[in-house]
Design a protein around this motif. Structure first.
Motif, PDB file in Angstrom:
ATOM      1  N   GLN A 269       0.853  -1.197   0.000  1.00 46.22           N
ATOM      2  CA  GLN A 269       0.000   0.000   0.000  1.00 46.22           C
ATOM      3  C   GLN A 269       0.887   1.245   0.000  1.00 46.22           C
ATOM      4  O   GLN A 269       1.058   1.925   1.016  1.00 46.22           O
TER       5      GLN A 269
ATOM      6  N   ASP B   9       0.503   4.157  -0.991  1.00 44.54           N
ATOM      7  CA  ASP B   9      -0.082   5.450  -0.635  1.00 44.54           C
ATOM      8  C   ASP B   9       0.146   5.819   0.825  1.00 44.54           C
ATOM      9  O   ASP B   9       0.123   6.990   1.184  1.00 44.54           O
ATOM     10  N   LYS B  10       0.391   4.821   1.677  1.00 44.56           N
ATOM     11  CA  LYS B  10       0.584   5.108   3.106  1.00 44.56           C
ATOM     12  C   LYS B  10       1.894   5.841   3.377  1.00 44.56           C
ATOM     13  O   LYS B  10       2.023   6.540   4.382  1.00 44.56           O
TER      14      LYS B  10
ATOM     15  N   ASN C  58      10.664   5.334   5.881  1.00 47.25           N
ATOM     16  CA  ASN C  58       9.265   5.176   6.295  1.00 47.25           C
ATOM     17  C   ASN C  58       8.835   3.713   6.296  1.00 47.25           C
ATOM     18  O   ASN C  58       8.035   3.293   7.135  1.00 47.25           O
TER      19      ASN C  58
ATOM     20  N   LYS D  50       5.612   2.480   8.672  1.00 51.97           N
ATOM     21  CA  LYS D  50       4.530   3.385   8.290  1.00 51.97           C
ATOM     22  C   LYS D  50       3.774   2.905   7.051  1.00 51.97           C
ATOM     23  O   LYS D  50       2.733   3.451   6.705  1.00 51.97           O
ATOM     24  N   GLY D  51       4.325   1.901   6.372  1.00 52.04           N
ATOM     25  CA  GLY D  51       3.635   1.332   5.218  1.00 52.04           C
ATOM     26  C   GLY D  51       2.804   0.135   5.629  1.00 52.04           C
ATOM     27  O   GLY D  51       2.647  -0.158   6.819  1.00 52.04           O
TER      28      GLY D  51
ATOM     29  N   ASP E  94      -5.890   0.981  -5.066  1.00 54.74           N
ATOM     30  CA  ASP E  94      -5.785   2.443  -4.958  1.00 54.74           C
ATOM     31  C   ASP E  94      -5.444   3.190  -6.244  1.00 54.74           C
ATOM     32  O   ASP E  94      -5.999   4.241  -6.522  1.00 54.74           O
TER      33      ASP E  94
END
Length: 221
Positions: free
Chosen positions: A15, A17-18, A84, A89-90, A190
């Motif tokens: 993902q 976008d995260k 990240n 964070k992903g 997404d």
């Protein structure tokens, strides 16, 4: 016959976008601090071209900047993405691990072919320990043409793949599959677009659907 599934990474397994907006914002903050950018961060523009090789990304986002500035921005962006990822964070899309486990238990070979750079892909594979299921991860960085169809061709030649499928979310994935005589499975996630998904042989809304598709492929093979 052993099945082979070749997965895209961004927008298919991971993902993106995260961490995308965070990393892009950091990069343009860096450019602003160097007086090389004085506008808002072009996150929407990046989403439009998501999935193309990074040199093309920076040519589009920084059309009036030098090659050197683009390369510096790309390097910094890559650093922030990896930081990240390592900071947790992903996230993978739902059911990635469950589906990979199922596919391996049913004698399916799993590969990753991505327009992402090698370091970036390695960070994701390492953090989520995907190499326990994935035979090998390939980056567009490994070929000079930056054409995903050529990357798929290399995988097929190396592992003697004659039949299988490419699982992805963008037109480049579906074209790469078609040019190499493979099935294409589109992920309505997404970054996917309906006009591009229409070019896929099959479309799924959740990776868990690959379990039934995999069983069907095995029967057909």
């Amino acid at each position: 016959m052993t099945q082979s599934l070749i997965f895209d990474m961004d927008g298919t397994l991971f993902q993106t976008d995260k961490i995308l907006e965070l990393s892009l914002e950091d990069t343009f903050d860096q450019l602003r601090s160097q007086n090389k950018w004085n506008d808002v961060t072009p996150i929407d523009q990046y989403r439009e071209i998501m999935g193309v090789p990074l040199p093309e990304v920076w040519a589009a986002l920084l059309p009036n900047h030098s090659k050197e500035v683009r390369e510096e921005a790309n390097a910094y962006f890559l650093e922030r993405l990896i930081d990240n990822i390592k900071a947790g964070k992903g996230a993978l899309y739902p059911h990635v691990e469950e589906v990979f486990r199922y596919l391996k238990e049913n004698q399916c070979s799993i590969y990753i072919a991505s327009n992402g750079l090698t370091q970036y892909l390695k960070a994701i594979v390492d953090y989520y320990q995907l190499d326990q299921w994935v035979t090998e991860t390939f980056s567009i960085q490994q070929i000079h043409t930056l054409d995903k169809a050529d990357l798929i061709k290399i995988i097929m030649k190396k592992y003697n793949i004659n039949k299988g499928a490419v699982v992805g979310d963008r037109l480049s994935d579906f074209r790469a599959a078609k040019e190499n005589g493979l099935e294409s499975i589109g992920c309505r996630f997404d970054f996917a677009r309906e006009e591009e998904l229409s070019q896929a042989d099959q479309v799924i809304d959740d990776l868990i659907e690959l379990q039934s598709i995999g069983a069907q492929m095995k029967h057909n093979f």
